[in-house]
Design an enzyme around this catalytic site. Structure first.
Site, mmCIF file in Angstrom:
data_model
loop_
_atom_site.group_PDB
_atom_site.id
_atom_site.type_symbol
_atom_site.label_atom_id
_atom_site.label_comp_id
_atom_site.label_asym_id
_atom_site.label_seq_id
_atom_site.Cartn_x
_atom_site.Cartn_y
_atom_site.Cartn_z
ATOM 1 N N ARG A 1 0.806 -1.217 0.000
ATOM 2 C CA ARG A 1 0.000 0.000 0.000
ATOM 3 C C ARG A 1 0.843 1.274 0.000
ATOM 4 O O ARG A 1 0.671 2.153 -0.828
ATOM 5 C CB ARG A 1 -0.838 0.047 1.287
ATOM 6 C CG ARG A 1 -2.293 -0.095 1.147
ATOM 7 C CD ARG A 1 -2.800 -0.494 2.520
ATOM 8 N NE ARG A 1 -2.034 -1.655 2.968
ATOM 9 C CZ ARG A 1 -2.438 -2.893 2.769
ATOM 10 N NH1 ARG A 1 -3.581 -3.132 2.237
ATOM 11 N NH2 ARG A 1 -1.688 -3.906 3.157
ATOM 12 N N THR A 2 1.744 1.380 0.978
ATOM 13 C CA THR A 2 2.458 2.645 1.167
ATOM 14 C C THR A 2 3.338 2.961 -0.039
ATOM 15 O O THR A 2 3.369 4.088 -0.528
ATOM 16 C CB THR A 2 3.280 2.597 2.472
ATOM 17 O OG1 THR A 2 2.404 2.209 3.526
ATOM 18 C CG2 THR A 2 3.902 3.925 2.801
ATOM 19 N N LYS B 1 24.667 -6.230 -0.254
ATOM 20 C CA LYS B 1 26.085 -6.515 -0.535
ATOM 21 C C LYS B 1 26.991 -5.912 0.532
ATOM 22 O O LYS B 1 28.200 -5.850 0.382
ATOM 23 C CB LYS B 1 26.467 -5.943 -1.902
ATOM 24 C CG LYS B 1 25.677 -6.518 -3.062
ATOM 25 C CD LYS B 1 26.188 -5.922 -4.368
ATOM 26 C CE LYS B 1 25.294 -6.280 -5.534
ATOM 27 N NZ LYS B 1 25.577 -5.440 -6.701
ATOM 28 N N ARG C 1 11.373 3.908 3.800
ATOM 29 C CA ARG C 1 10.889 2.988 4.839
ATOM 30 C C ARG C 1 12.067 2.124 5.269
ATOM 31 O O ARG C 1 12.798 1.607 4.429
ATOM 32 C CB ARG C 1 9.776 2.094 4.293
ATOM 33 C CG ARG C 1 9.459 0.953 5.251
ATOM 34 C CD ARG C 1 8.203 0.233 4.914
ATOM 35 N NE ARG C 1 7.034 1.036 5.218
ATOM 36 C CZ ARG C 1 5.806 0.539 5.266
ATOM 37 N NH1 ARG C 1 5.595 -0.733 5.026
ATOM 38 N NH2 ARG C 1 4.781 1.310 5.552
ATOM 39 N N HIS D 1 5.025 6.437 11.698
ATOM 40 C CA HIS D 1 4.536 6.323 10.321
ATOM 41 C C HIS D 1 3.641 7.553 10.108
ATOM 42 O O HIS D 1 2.420 7.448 10.047
ATOM 43 C CB HIS D 1 3.749 5.014 10.203
ATOM 44 C CG HIS D 1 3.459 4.581 8.806
ATOM 45 N ND1 HIS D 1 3.674 5.379 7.715
ATOM 46 C CD2 HIS D 1 2.944 3.416 8.328
ATOM 47 C CE1 HIS D 1 3.321 4.709 6.628
ATOM 48 N NE2 HIS D 1 2.874 3.526 6.974
HETATM 49 C C1 NCD Z 1 1.494 -0.538 8.453
HETATM 50 C C2 NCD Z 1 2.995 -0.471 8.578
HETATM 51 O O1 NCD Z 1 3.720 -0.911 7.689
HETATM 52 O O2 NCD Z 1 3.425 0.043 9.579
HETATM 53 N N1 NCD Z 1 1.014 -0.736 7.171
HETATM 54 C C3 NCD Z 1 0.932 0.316 6.290
HETATM 55 O O3 NCD Z 1 1.805 1.130 6.170
HETATM 56 N N2 NCD Z 1 -0.214 0.429 5.594
HETATM 57 C C4 NCD Z 1 0.866 -1.408 9.436
HETATM 58 C C5 NCD Z 1 1.239 -2.867 9.489
HETATM 59 O O4 NCD Z 1 2.183 -3.322 8.858
HETATM 60 O O5 NCD Z 1 0.556 -3.573 10.237
#
Ligand code: NCD
Length: 310
Positions: free
Chosen positions: A59-60, A87, A109, A137
């Site tokens: 999703r993100t 590596k 991320r 987040h």
């Molecule tokens: C979340 C995350 O990665 O922190 N998901 C997201 O970004 N939509 C929540 C999760 O992984 O449970």
């Protein structure tokens, strides 16, 4: 002249109530682009956004990539399994190399808390935290705010209940900060082993009894058990968790009549919530996903316009 003066988006803490209102209003006005037959405006033409994802994400990552493309930016994506980190390259060396290619924004991320902050201190480009370990987040919290504001009109005195693995969830952390900053009353609920000791200092109440926690709730945010972040077993079993904390129809009836059901995804149906709750008419889980693109478009645009003003 913009009133948005941030170079990076790393934490909800850095944003004032005015900043958040401005981001939500900007996202709201950009959302209309997503409904057009040709979903593209030239705002960020010639700008480059690099997506650096060191952890799995559907999703993100998709949401950020679409947001950048909708604004006509050039986008490049690097995933952990295909980057030189495997590596043996250090994060700082990766960052320096990316910097040498002159991107405008790095969306990052990482499984380590603080990794985007470290990169932000080393490179010229703006950095957006797309989730750092168990820490924060912020863009998820902003899209959660936008989704609630659309339905409820505001946040003042709303009872927001966050249920699940509060301890290992960066979404919980950012949501607690964001909703309490905007005037909502946040309650967290889950097994005692998954509630951090200092959570009240962030601005939330703790209620371990799920039925009491859900009483007259206006918003229920269910979170996934973050198995990948738990060093040891902190709950007896997933089945036990589902029975004691899973959101089902009976529990939803304890909340206010027009309660909103939310989840950042990915959902484990039958664990955090039953399928009928996930698909109910008051579930706004997919609207959260749509709003995610609008929020990320707003942030990309605001960061680059703030940069021009500096
Ligand atoms: C979340 C995350 O990665 O922190 N998901 C997201 O970004 N939509 C929540 C999760 O992984 O449970």
């Amino acid at each position: 002249m913009t009133t948005f003066m941030h170079r990076h988006i790393l934490s909800i803490n850095q944003l004032s109530v005015q900043d958040i209102d401005f981001i939500l209003d900007t996202a709201d006005s950009l959302k209309e682009i997503l409904e057009r037959p040709i979903k593209k405006v030239p705002t960020l033409r010639g700008r480059t956004v690099v997506h650096l994802f060191f952890e799995p994400s559907t999703r993100t990552k998709l949401s950020f990539e679409l947001a950048a493309k909708r604004l006509s930016a050039d986008t490049v994506s690097v995933s952990a399994s295909t980057s030189s980190v495997v590596k043996g390259e250090t994060l700082i060396d990766t960052a320096k190399n990316i910097e040498a290619m002159k991107p405008d924004i790095v969306v990052m991320r990482h499984f380590c808390s603080g990794a985007p902050h470290l990169i932000a201190s080393r490179i010229q480009a703006s950095v957006i935290n797309a989730g750092d370990g168990m820490n924060e987040h912020p863009t998820q919290a902003l899209l959660d705010l936008m989704s609630v504001k659309e339905k409820k009109g505001g946040f003042k005195d709303l009872k927001v209940v966050i249920v699940g693995d509060i301890k290992h969830s960066r979404v919980a952390h950012s949501d607690i900060l964001a909703f309490s900053k905007m005037g909502a009353k946040v309650t967290v609920c889950g097994p005692a082993t998954l509630i951090p000791k200092d959570v009240e200092s962030l601005g939330s109440k703790v209620e371990l009894n799920i039925d009491k926690a859900l009483d007259k709730a206006d918003v229920i945010i269910a979170l996934r058990i973050q198995k990948e972040r738990q060093g040891k077993v902190l709950i007896p079993s997933i089945r036990e968790y589902a029975l004691r904390y899973g959101i089902n129809e009976r529990r939803v009836r304890l909340a206010s009549k027009d309660v909103l059901i939310m989840h950042p995804g990915p959902i484990n149906r039958g664990v955090e919530m039953t399928p009928d709750v996930a698909d109910a008419t008051n579930s706004i889980i997919l609207e959260q996903v749509t709003n995610g693109v609008a929020i990320r478009m707003a942030l990309l645009m605001l960061l680059l316009s703030a940069e021009q003003d500096q």
